[in-house]
Design a protein around this motif. Structure first.
Motif, PDB file in Angstrom:
ATOM      1  N   ARG A  32       1.028  -1.304   0.345  1.00  0.00           N
ATOM      2  CA  ARG A  32      -0.365  -0.476   0.535  1.00  0.00           C
ATOM      3  C   ARG A  32       0.805   1.374   0.023  1.00  0.00           C
ATOM      4  O   ARG A  32       0.547   2.398  -0.994  1.00  0.00           O
ATOM      5  CB  ARG A  32      -0.841   0.124   1.436  1.00  0.00           C
ATOM      6  CG  ARG A  32      -1.830  -0.597   1.357  1.00  0.00           C
ATOM      7  CD  ARG A  32      -3.287  -0.158   2.116  1.00  0.00           C
ATOM      8  NE  ARG A  32      -3.513   0.039   2.099  1.00  0.00           N
ATOM      9  CZ  ARG A  32      -4.865   0.392   1.424  1.00  0.00           C
ATOM     10  NH1 ARG A  32      -5.687  -0.993   1.738  1.00  0.00           N
ATOM     11  NH2 ARG A  32      -5.478   1.333   1.038  1.00  0.00           N
ATOM     12  N   GLY A  33       1.653   1.263   0.642  1.00  0.00           N
ATOM     13  CA  GLY A  33       2.637   2.572   1.069  1.00  0.00           C
ATOM     14  C   GLY A  33       3.741   2.660  -0.089  1.00  0.00           C
ATOM     15  O   GLY A  33       4.140   4.042  -0.872  1.00  0.00           O
ATOM     16  N   SER A  34       3.454   1.938  -1.000  1.00  0.00           N
ATOM     17  CA  SER A  34       4.517   2.307  -2.273  1.00  0.00           C
ATOM     18  C   SER A  34       3.774   2.562  -3.245  1.00  0.00           C
ATOM     19  O   SER A  34       4.713   2.738  -3.686  1.00  0.00           O
ATOM     20  CB  SER A  34       5.286   0.715  -2.676  1.00  0.00           C
ATOM     21  OG  SER A  34       3.971  -0.072  -3.174  1.00  0.00           O
ATOM     22  N   MET A  35       1.931   2.314  -3.440  1.00  0.00           N
ATOM     23  CA  MET A  35       2.154   2.574  -4.597  1.00  0.00           C
ATOM     24  C   MET A  35       1.132   4.704  -4.471  1.00  0.00           C
ATOM     25  O   MET A  35       0.944   4.645  -3.087  1.00  0.00           O
ATOM     26  CB  MET A  35       0.654   2.437  -4.926  1.00  0.00           C
ATOM     27  CG  MET A  35       1.757   1.272  -5.572  1.00  0.00           C
ATOM     28  SD  MET A  35       0.179  -0.209  -6.133  1.00  0.00           S
ATOM     29  CE  MET A  35      -0.259  -1.182  -4.965  1.00  0.00           C
ATOM     30  N   ASP A  36       1.374   5.352  -5.235  1.00  0.00           N
ATOM     31  CA  ASP A  36       0.608   6.918  -5.265  1.00  0.00           C
ATOM     32  C   ASP A  36      -0.223   7.111  -5.707  1.00  0.00           C
ATOM     33  O   ASP A  36      -1.473   7.155  -5.130  1.00  0.00           O
ATOM     34  CB  ASP A  36       2.194   8.040  -5.728  1.00  0.00           C
ATOM     35  CG  ASP A  36       3.503   8.466  -4.962  1.00  0.00           C
ATOM     36  OD1 ASP A  36       2.831   7.894  -3.844  1.00  0.00           O
ATOM     37  OD2 ASP A  36       3.607   8.086  -5.233  1.00  0.00           O
ATOM     38  N   ASP A  37      -1.082   6.227  -6.784  1.00  0.00           N
ATOM     39  CA  ASP A  37      -2.172   6.427  -7.613  1.00  0.00           C
ATOM     40  C   ASP A  37      -3.133   5.361  -6.511  1.00  0.00           C
ATOM     41  O   ASP A  37      -3.153   5.034  -6.463  1.00  0.00           O
ATOM     42  CB  ASP A  37      -2.414   5.625  -8.764  1.00  0.00           C
ATOM     43  CG  ASP A  37      -3.128   5.490  -9.661  1.00  0.00           C
ATOM     44  OD1 ASP A  37      -4.132   5.811  -8.957  1.00  0.00           O
ATOM     45  OD2 ASP A  37      -3.442   6.013 -10.683  1.00  0.00           O
ATOM     46  N   GLN A  38      -4.175   6.168  -6.323  1.00  0.00           N
ATOM     47  CA  GLN A  38      -5.375   6.424  -5.000  1.00  0.00           C
ATOM     48  C   GLN A  38      -5.955   4.826  -5.654  1.00  0.00           C
ATOM     49  O   GLN A  38      -5.644   3.724  -4.775  1.00  0.00           O
ATOM     50  CB  GLN A  38      -5.511   6.905  -4.345  1.00  0.00           C
ATOM     51  CG  GLN A  38      -4.793   7.886  -3.778  1.00  0.00           C
ATOM     52  CD  GLN A  38      -4.428   6.888  -2.565  1.00  0.00           C
ATOM     53  OE1 GLN A  38      -5.141   6.455  -2.204  1.00  0.00           O
ATOM     54  NE2 GLN A  38      -3.677   8.507  -2.259  1.00  0.00           N
ATOM     55  N   LYS A  87      -3.656   2.018  -5.986  1.00  0.00           N
ATOM     56  CA  LYS A  87      -3.272   1.123  -5.001  1.00  0.00           C
ATOM     57  C   LYS A  87      -4.751   0.128  -4.161  1.00  0.00           C
ATOM     58  O   LYS A  87      -4.391  -0.584  -4.184  1.00  0.00           O
ATOM     59  CB  LYS A  87      -3.046   2.328  -3.823  1.00  0.00           C
ATOM     60  CG  LYS A  87      -2.745   1.849  -2.480  1.00  0.00           C
ATOM     61  CD  LYS A  87      -3.137   2.499  -1.260  1.00  0.00           C
ATOM     62  CE  LYS A  87      -1.736   3.957  -1.264  1.00  0.00           C
ATOM     63  NZ  LYS A  87      -1.756   4.892  -0.371  1.00  0.00           N
ATOM     64  N   GLU A 132      -7.266  12.175   4.714  1.00  0.00           N
ATOM     65  CA  GLU A 132      -7.431  12.092   3.558  1.00  0.00           C
ATOM     66  C   GLU A 132      -8.584  13.519   2.772  1.00  0.00           C
ATOM     67  O   GLU A 132      -7.827  14.069   1.935  1.00  0.00           O
ATOM     68  CB  GLU A 132      -8.641  10.757   2.694  1.00  0.00           C
ATOM     69  CG  GLU A 132      -7.493   9.685   2.171  1.00  0.00           C
ATOM     70  CD  GLU A 132      -7.751   8.731   1.941  1.00  0.00           C
ATOM     71  OE1 GLU A 132      -8.893   8.489   1.867  1.00  0.00           O
ATOM     72  OE2 GLU A 132      -7.118   7.489   2.119  1.00  0.00           O
ATOM     73  N   GLU A 192      -6.412  16.234   2.827  1.00  0.00           N
ATOM     74  CA  GLU A 192      -5.072  16.389   2.101  1.00  0.00           C
ATOM     75  C   GLU A 192      -5.805  16.534   0.518  1.00  0.00           C
ATOM     76  O   GLU A 192      -5.007  17.531  -0.065  1.00  0.00           O
ATOM     77  CB  GLU A 192      -5.149  15.011   1.653  1.00  0.00           C
ATOM     78  CG  GLU A 192      -3.421  14.920   1.311  1.00  0.00           C
ATOM     79  CD  GLU A 192      -2.200  14.678   2.455  1.00  0.00           C
ATOM     80  OE1 GLU A 192      -0.918  15.161   1.334  1.00  0.00           O
ATOM     81  OE2 GLU A 192      -2.958  15.072   3.399  1.00  0.00           O
ATOM     82  N   THR A 193      -6.943  16.159  -0.223  1.00  0.00           N
ATOM     83  CA  THR A 193      -7.639  17.049  -1.153  1.00  0.00           C
ATOM     84  C   THR A 193      -7.948  17.871  -1.074  1.00  0.00           C
ATOM     85  O   THR A 193      -7.272  19.197  -1.769  1.00  0.00           O
ATOM     86  CB  THR A 193      -8.780  15.610  -1.230  1.00  0.00           C
ATOM     87  OG1 THR A 193      -9.472  15.779  -0.688  1.00  0.00           O
ATOM     88  CG2 THR A 193      -8.135  14.275  -1.673  1.00  0.00           C
ATOM     89  N   ASN A 209      -4.942  19.644  -1.682  1.00  0.00           N
ATOM     90  CA  ASN A 209      -4.068  19.835  -2.724  1.00  0.00           C
ATOM     91  C   ASN A 209      -5.147  20.434  -4.772  1.00  0.00           C
ATOM     92  O   ASN A 209      -4.482  21.697  -5.173  1.00  0.00           O
ATOM     93  CB  ASN A 209      -4.265  18.383  -3.523  1.00  0.00           C
ATOM     94  CG  ASN A 209      -2.841  17.339  -3.479  1.00  0.00           C
ATOM     95  OD1 ASN A 209      -2.485  17.313  -2.655  1.00  0.00           O
ATOM     96  ND2 ASN A 209      -3.695  15.666  -3.467  1.00  0.00           N
TER      97      ASN A 209
END
Lengths: 229, 79
Positions: free
Chosen positions: A128-134, A137, A215, A218-219, A222
């Motif tokens: 999970r931690g290794s991917m940025d695309d939600q 992921k 989250e 976070e959005t 952005n």
């Protein structure tokens, strides 16, 4: 308060397991002695862990059915809660083993199985931690979670029953009657299991609320940044 | 708010009532190993464990409320 009755129930059940777990009668067994009471606490951790992983699995399947983000979020946090229970289970188990089987760690199939299971679930969080695309992921994590759950069942539910294990109920008949447990112990053990499961659901729910809030912030952040550029 | 606190206090009081009910039962029975546990002050240990557990739960309740408050604040911000 009406909404929270199950939290109260959880606390009451765990408190009951502490009181009855220490003061109630237990069968006298060689080697185990009073440490038989650990069953109320150590084994409950594993039952709670398996339940958390099952809830996580259900949410992962639900996510795959409609790609709705909250399901993925819940799957993640229930797996996390299950991992907490498994750590508590493995540490208490090691301590118990030291004073009954003679060593903190033995090459018991159930011990190695749980160790592998913990590693499999740790890999879930690394994934999970290794991917940025939600979305990517969430999808990959959900598929992996199903895979992880099946492996967990194999490693802690099936393999220890096929080979000999120091754990009661393994190496042959896995029925509950094989445990060194009588009906008076069941009256404490099952409430304890239910109490800890509800406790896990409670904590995972809090984590979920914090996580979704994070989250959303976070959005928004952005969005604001995008508007500025 | 007040009512809610009253309920949790009643809950804790109930828990301790259970404890003493158990203690009485143990002494009224014929003397067995249970009495040894009483002399061994196991009740102290049980009470300590309960206090720790209740402490953790109270802390958890406060975290629970904080998370809910955070969520509500975000909901209002959205409007």
């Amino acid at each position: 308060m009406q909404k929270h009755w199950w939290k109260v129930l959880s606390v009451l059940l765990i408190a009951y397991s502490i009181i009855a777990g220490f003061l109630g009668d237990v069968p006298a067994r060689d080697i185990l002695n009073e440490s038989i009471r650990n069953l109320y606490f150590h084994v409950s951790m594993w039952f709670a862990m398996i339940t958390m992983m099952t809830i996580s699995l259900v949410y992962s399947i639900k996510y795959l059915a409609g790609y709705k983000r909250p399901f993925d979020n819940r799957a993640n946090l229930f797996a996390e809660m299950g991992l907490v229970f498994s750590f508590l289970g493995i540490v208490t188990g090691a301590l118990w083993a030291k004073f009954t089987w003679g060593a903190f760690w033995t090459n018991d199939p159930k011990l190695n199985g749980t160790a592998i299971t913990i590693l499999i679930y740790l890999a879930y969080f690394i994934l999970r931690g290794s991917m940025d695309d939600q979305d990517k992921k969430a999808r990959i994590a959900a598929v992996y979670n199903i895979f992880a759950f099946v492996l967990m069942i194999v490693f802690i539910g099936i393999l220890p029953r096929i080979t000999d294990s120091l754990h009661p109920g393994n190496g042959g008949n896995p029925g509950f009657n094989q445990y060194d447990m009588d009906s008076s112990m069941r009256q404490v053990f099952y409430p304890a299991v239910l109490g800890w499961i509800l406790f896990g659901v409670w904590v995972a729910g809090i984590r979920y609320r914090i996580n979704t809030s994070k989250e959303r912030i976070e959005t928004w952040k952005n969005d604001i940044l995008n508007q500025l550029h | 708010m007040e009512k809610r606190y009253f309920k949790s206090i009643a809950l804790i009081a109930g828990l301790f009532a259970c404890l003493f009910a158990n203690a009485q039962e143990a002494t009224s029975r014929p003397e067995m190993a249970d009495a040894m546990r009483a002399n061994g002050k196991i009740y102290v240990v049980v009470t300590v464990l309960l206090i720790i557990f209740i402490g953790i739960v109270v802390y958890l309740i406060s975290i629970d409320r904080k998370a809910t408050r955070l969520q509500n604040e975000l909901n209002e911000l959205k409007k």
